[in-house]
Write an enzyme that holds these catalytic residues in place. Structure first.
Site, PDB file in Angstrom:
ATOM      1  N   HIS A   1      48.122  35.269  36.859  1.00 20.83           N
ATOM      2  CA  HIS A   1      49.499  34.974  36.467  1.00 20.83           C
ATOM      3  C   HIS A   1      50.466  35.360  37.590  1.00 20.83           C
ATOM      4  O   HIS A   1      50.484  36.499  38.035  1.00 20.83           O
ATOM      5  CB  HIS A   1      49.830  35.759  35.194  1.00 20.83           C
TER       6      HIS A   1
ATOM      7  N   SER B   1      56.984  32.137  34.610  1.00 15.88           N
ATOM      8  CA  SER B   1      56.800  33.062  33.498  1.00 15.88           C
ATOM      9  C   SER B   1      58.063  33.124  32.649  1.00 15.88           C
ATOM     10  O   SER B   1      58.481  32.112  32.092  1.00 15.88           O
ATOM     11  CB  SER B   1      56.368  34.429  34.018  1.00 15.88           C
TER      12      SER B   1
ATOM     13  N   GLU C   1      45.558  32.724  33.748  1.00 16.42           N
ATOM     14  CA  GLU C   1      46.790  33.225  33.126  1.00 16.42           C
ATOM     15  C   GLU C   1      46.516  34.395  32.192  1.00 16.42           C
ATOM     16  O   GLU C   1      47.396  35.236  31.961  1.00 16.42           O
ATOM     17  CB  GLU C   1      47.486  32.103  32.341  1.00 16.42           C
TER      18      GLU C   1
END
Length: 501
Positions: free
Chosen positions: A400, A195, A308
């Site tokens: 995510h 990320s 995601e």
């Protein structure tokens, strides 16, 4: 120091005393730069002075100021205490070693506003047992890590806005100088992150200040959000100062503000989850540099997860609203989008998949093509594994950040997963971690990583991707031209919204 009950690393900085935990030596909370406090706030991190007093590295350091509840909920655990004095790193190394080992330096995620290198998912013991040395890094977050203001810009010297990236660069320099004392090979360093950590890796791959500080890169869920423009960052910095009672502030006044004044700010005074373009760290936009294949040449692994879009709500993105915006966009119309997503019904689900691919999946395609232009190998993956007990809870796939405890092989140690994971889940996590360690050991020597499936790189003329999970179930499959038509379209969309010189 191998196999000693109390490991002592003899560094140029001085002796650093760690802990022996079974067959792994651990050092927690090693300072890698002077505390960025007082006159050193919003400056490049300064090197440490040598000390003759042994340093006991047996506890994690303070983390950068942040929202503790937010980190517990979304960032991977309790970040502990906070301080502006936060530039510390942690090291795990096999107790028994006969030669310098590959090094893997981890940059945590959290939107550049939360997180810490000592969170439970990032425990490096399991990876270290695969004959690699693991380093996790704390860096400045929020406005302490990314800040532009005319008063600071007027100071003599190089212009800096991306202090968090400077911290990461300082940590890499520390590793280059000292990691041999911990059993690591300073000539074989893999930088990896997820990320915001992945976005950091992307930025350092194009930063002139990071050249030659690492040799391989792994990018987990790196996103395509454009960098923050210098002019916008300067205006926001002035607005933040005014909001805190300092209109027409001087640099001294800004540095006198309490360190905990910034993390509490809410929109529109928060930072964007992207670095600022236009300083000595990031002179050119990251996306622009990859479109022109100007990244530092090295082997790269890059990939993303099947859901995601699960993170979009955190940033206030309306999934259905994004599809409605596409209806109004003539150049990239919705008709073509629907052709690329056959059988997907409803704006919410279509928005979930389109936003996922535009923001995350396409980044892997862009990097792969940039790597091919430099004749550098690129291993791409798509992570779609969900623990057996979570299949019904997460019908859209791997959310995510879901891959992180698989990569570190910490799935059975973290809450709440340790309460319900099965033997199959744990075995699968071990296989994923094997691939990551294999990349650190072999990526500079070959184009195929060994594992359940021989993972071939996407070299020039080939578009290959390893599917990890195969619709939530344990399995690995190498596929060709993954989502190729979607990727080609969304790369055009990305280039359309980036100013190219």
């Amino acid at each position: 120091m191998e196999n000693s009950s109390t490991p002592v690393a003899q560094t140029r900085q001085g002796n650093i005393i760690g802990l022996a935990e079974d067959d792994v030596h651990v050092w927690r909370g090693i300072p890698y730069a002077q505390p960025p406090v007082g006159a050193l706030r919003w400056r490049a991190p300064q090197p440490l002075e040598k000390t003759h007093t042994p340093y006991v590295a047996d506890a994690y350091s303070a983390s950068s100021w942040q929202n503790s509840d937010y980190c517990r909920e979304l960032g991977g655990g309790d970040p502990g205490r906070f301080s502006e004095d936060c530039l510390y790193l942690n090291i795990w190394s096999p107790a028994a070693r006969t030669e310098p080992l590959p090094v893997m330096v981890w940059l945590h995620g959290g939107g550049f506003t939360i997180g810490a290198g000592g969170l439970p998912p990032y425990n490096g013991s399991a990876l270290a047992r695969r004959d690699v040395v693991i380093v996790t890094v704390n860096y400045r977050l929020g406005h302490l890590g990314f800040f532009a203001h005319p008063a600071l810009e007027a100071e003599a010297g190089e212009t800096f806005y991306n202090f968090a990236l400077l911290d990461q660069i300082a940590a890499l320099r520390w590793v280059k100088e000292h990691i041999h004392a911990f059993g690591g090979d300073a000539g074989n360093v893999t930088l990896f992150g997820e990320s915001a950590g992945a976005r950091s890796v992307l930025s350092l791959l194009v930063s002139p200040l990071a050249k030659d500080l690492f040799h391989k890169a792994i990018i987990q869920s790196g996103y395509s959000l454009p960098d923050t423009a210098r002019e916008h960052a300067l205006a926001k910095g002035e607005a933040v100062a005014t909001h805190l009672g300092l209109e027409n502030a001087t640099a001294e006044q800004l540095r006198d503000l309490p360190a905990d004044a910034f993390w509490k700010l809410v929109a529109p005074h928060t930072i964007a989850p992207a670095p600022i373009v236009g300083d000595a760290v990031l002179p050119q936009p990251m996306l622009d540099m990859f479109f022109h294949a100007r990244q530092h040449p090295m082997p790269v692994m890059i990939g993303s997860n099947s859901d995601e879009a699960s993170v979009m709500a955190v940033f206030g993105v309306d999934l259905a609203g994004q599809i409605q915006k596409l209806r109004r966009e003539r150049r990239f119309g919705l008709g073509l989008i629907k052709l690329l997503y056959p059988g997907v019904k409803g704006d919410v689900e279509l928005g979930r998949q389109v936003c996922r691919d535009m923001a995350f999946t396409t980044m892997g395609y862009v990097v792969m093509q940039a790597q091919q232009r430099l004749n550098q190998p690129c291993w791409r993956y798509w992570f779609d594994y969900v623990a057996e007990a979570e299949h019904d809870t997460y019908p859209h796939g791997a959310w995510h950040g879901n891959e992180v405890p698989y990569v570190f092989d910490t799935l059975g140690q973290i809450s709440p997963a340790k309460e319900y994971v099965t033997a199959n889940d744990l075995a699968f996590a071990a296989q994923v971690a094997d691939y990551w360690a294999s990349f650190a050991r072999k990526a500079h020597e070959c184009e195929v990583l060994s594992g359940p499936v021989r993972w071939a790189a996407s070299v020039r003329g080939r578009d290959r991707l390893l599917r990890i999970g195969l619709n939530k179930y344990a399995g690995f499959k190498l596929v060709n031209r993954f989502m190729r038509a979607r990727m080609a379209l969304f790369k055009r969309v990305m280039r359309h919204h980036v100013t190219l010189d």
